[in-house]
Scaffold this motif. Structure first.
Motif, PDB file in Angstrom:
ATOM      1  N   ALA A   1      -4.290  15.164  -2.718  1.00 59.94           N
ATOM      2  CA  ALA A   1      -4.888  14.051  -1.973  1.00 59.94           C
ATOM      3  C   ALA A   1      -5.856  13.275  -2.857  1.00 59.94           C
ATOM      4  N   VAL A   2      -5.985  11.980  -2.566  1.00 61.22           N
ATOM      5  CA  VAL A   2      -6.994  11.120  -3.178  1.00 61.22           C
ATOM      6  C   VAL A   2      -7.648  10.313  -2.062  1.00 61.22           C
ATOM      7  N   GLY A   3      -8.927  10.001  -2.231  1.00 58.02           N
ATOM      8  CA  GLY A   3      -9.618   9.225  -1.201  1.00 58.02           C
ATOM      9  C   GLY A   3     -11.049   8.928  -1.581  1.00 58.02           C
TER      10      GLY A   3
ATOM     11  N   MET B   1     -12.663   2.214 -10.509  1.00 54.22           N
ATOM     12  CA  MET B   1     -12.673   3.014  -9.282  1.00 54.22           C
ATOM     13  C   MET B   1     -12.987   4.475  -9.591  1.00 54.22           C
ATOM     14  N   TRP B   2     -13.912   5.016  -8.826  1.00 52.19           N
ATOM     15  CA  TRP B   2     -14.174   6.451  -8.816  1.00 52.19           C
ATOM     16  C   TRP B   2     -13.693   6.935  -7.466  1.00 52.19           C
ATOM     17  N   TYR B   3     -13.005   8.050  -7.431  1.00 53.17           N
ATOM     18  CA  TYR B   3     -12.386   8.520  -6.187  1.00 53.17           C
ATOM     19  C   TYR B   3     -12.366  10.048  -6.163  1.00 53.17           C
ATOM     20  N   ALA B   4     -12.248  10.593  -4.965  1.00 57.51           N
ATOM     21  CA  ALA B   4     -12.145  12.041  -4.801  1.00 57.51           C
ATOM     22  C   ALA B   4     -10.682  12.457  -4.911  1.00 57.51           C
TER      23      ALA B   4
ATOM     24  N   GLY C   1     -12.549  11.574  -9.774  1.00 59.88           N
ATOM     25  CA  GLY C   1     -11.796  11.018 -10.893  1.00 59.88           C
ATOM     26  C   GLY C   1     -12.081   9.545 -11.078  1.00 59.88           C
ATOM     27  N   TYR C   2     -11.370   8.935 -12.023  1.00 60.89           N
ATOM     28  CA  TYR C   2     -11.625   7.561 -12.432  1.00 60.89           C
ATOM     29  C   TYR C   2     -10.307   6.841 -12.687  1.00 60.89           C
ATOM     30  N   ALA C   3     -10.241   5.570 -12.284  1.00 60.49           N
ATOM     31  CA  ALA C   3      -9.066   4.736 -12.534  1.00 60.49           C
ATOM     32  C   ALA C   3      -9.528   3.306 -12.776  1.00 60.49           C
TER      33      ALA C   3
ATOM     34  N   ASN D   1       0.841  -1.199   0.000  1.00 62.29           N
ATOM     35  CA  ASN D   1       0.000   0.000   0.000  1.00 62.29           C
ATOM     36  C   ASN D   1       0.873   1.244   0.000  1.00 62.29           C
ATOM     37  N   PRO D   2       0.386   2.342  -0.510  1.00 58.39           N
ATOM     38  CA  PRO D   2      -0.936   2.565  -1.093  1.00 58.39           C
ATOM     39  C   PRO D   2      -0.988   2.063  -2.528  1.00 58.39           C
ATOM     40  N   VAL D   3      -2.192   1.752  -3.016  1.00 60.35           N
ATOM     41  CA  VAL D   3      -2.353   1.275  -4.382  1.00 60.35           C
ATOM     42  C   VAL D   3      -2.721   2.409  -5.345  1.00 60.35           C
ATOM     43  N   LEU D   4      -3.148   3.550  -4.817  1.00 63.42           N
ATOM     44  CA  LEU D   4      -3.429   4.714  -5.660  1.00 63.42           C
ATOM     45  C   LEU D   4      -2.789   5.934  -5.017  1.00 63.42           C
ATOM     46  N   ASP D   5      -1.934   6.587  -5.769  1.00 62.18           N
ATOM     47  CA  ASP D   5      -1.204   7.746  -5.260  1.00 62.18           C
ATOM     48  C   ASP D   5      -1.807   9.021  -5.839  1.00 62.18           C
TER      49      ASP D   5
END
Length: 158
Positions: free
Chosen positions: A65-67, A80-83, A93-95, A50-54
């Motif tokens: 920041a992402v979360g 994945m949709w994330y803030a 956003g989207y990954a 971890n972390p898997v998304l930076d």
């Protein structure tokens, strides 16, 4: 129901309280077995890498920041949709990932959900996405605020 049971066992010196305790125990036991059987009570182990998304590159819409991830699995792909936060505004956003660990952020189309226009209920932050795919259409519910210090958080649909 309790009175019926009490009348059936009246000669056995049971009280309503004892019957309630027995029923509580039985239902508690049954529910605990349900959660164990269906994976709700599994011991989680953190992924060692971890972390898997930076965060994105400095100065980008998600560079600070992402979360708040929401992940669904469709066909062979995790989505994945994330803030993301740039130090001022929060957007969504989207990954994607094939294994749930190595993620590729969409840098062309992200953020996929931007803040509202000035004066809108969500003109400062959109975050906490929740996504479902129904009959060929993605639906997202998300939180929004008009002011970073707002006491009011509302839910929108996209």
């Amino acid at each position: 129901m309790l009175n019926f049971m009490k009348s059936r066992i009246a000669g056995k010196n049971f009280s309503t309280h004892k019957i309630s305790l027995i029923l509580n125990f039985v239902f508690t036991f049954m529910l605990s077995q349900y959660f164990v059987a269906y994976g709700q009570n599994i011991p989680w182990a953190k992924y060692p890498d971890n972390p898997v998304l930076d965060v994105g590159p400095p100065g980008s819409w998600d560079g600070m920041a992402v979360g708040n991830p929401c992940v669904i699995f469709e066909n062979d792909t995790f989505k994945m949709w994330y803030a993301g936060y740039d130090g001022n505004i929060v957007r969504i956003g989207y990954a994607t990932s094939l294994d749930g660990v190595s993620w590729t952020q969409d840098t062309v189309n992200s953020p996929v959900l931007d803040i509202g226009n000035p004066g809108d209920w969500d003109d400062e932050r959109v975050y906490c996405p929740s996504v479902v795919f129904v009959n060929g259409v993605y639906h997202m519910w998300y939180s929004g605020t008009p002011d970073p210090a707002a006491d009011t958080i509302l839910i929108g649909h996209a």
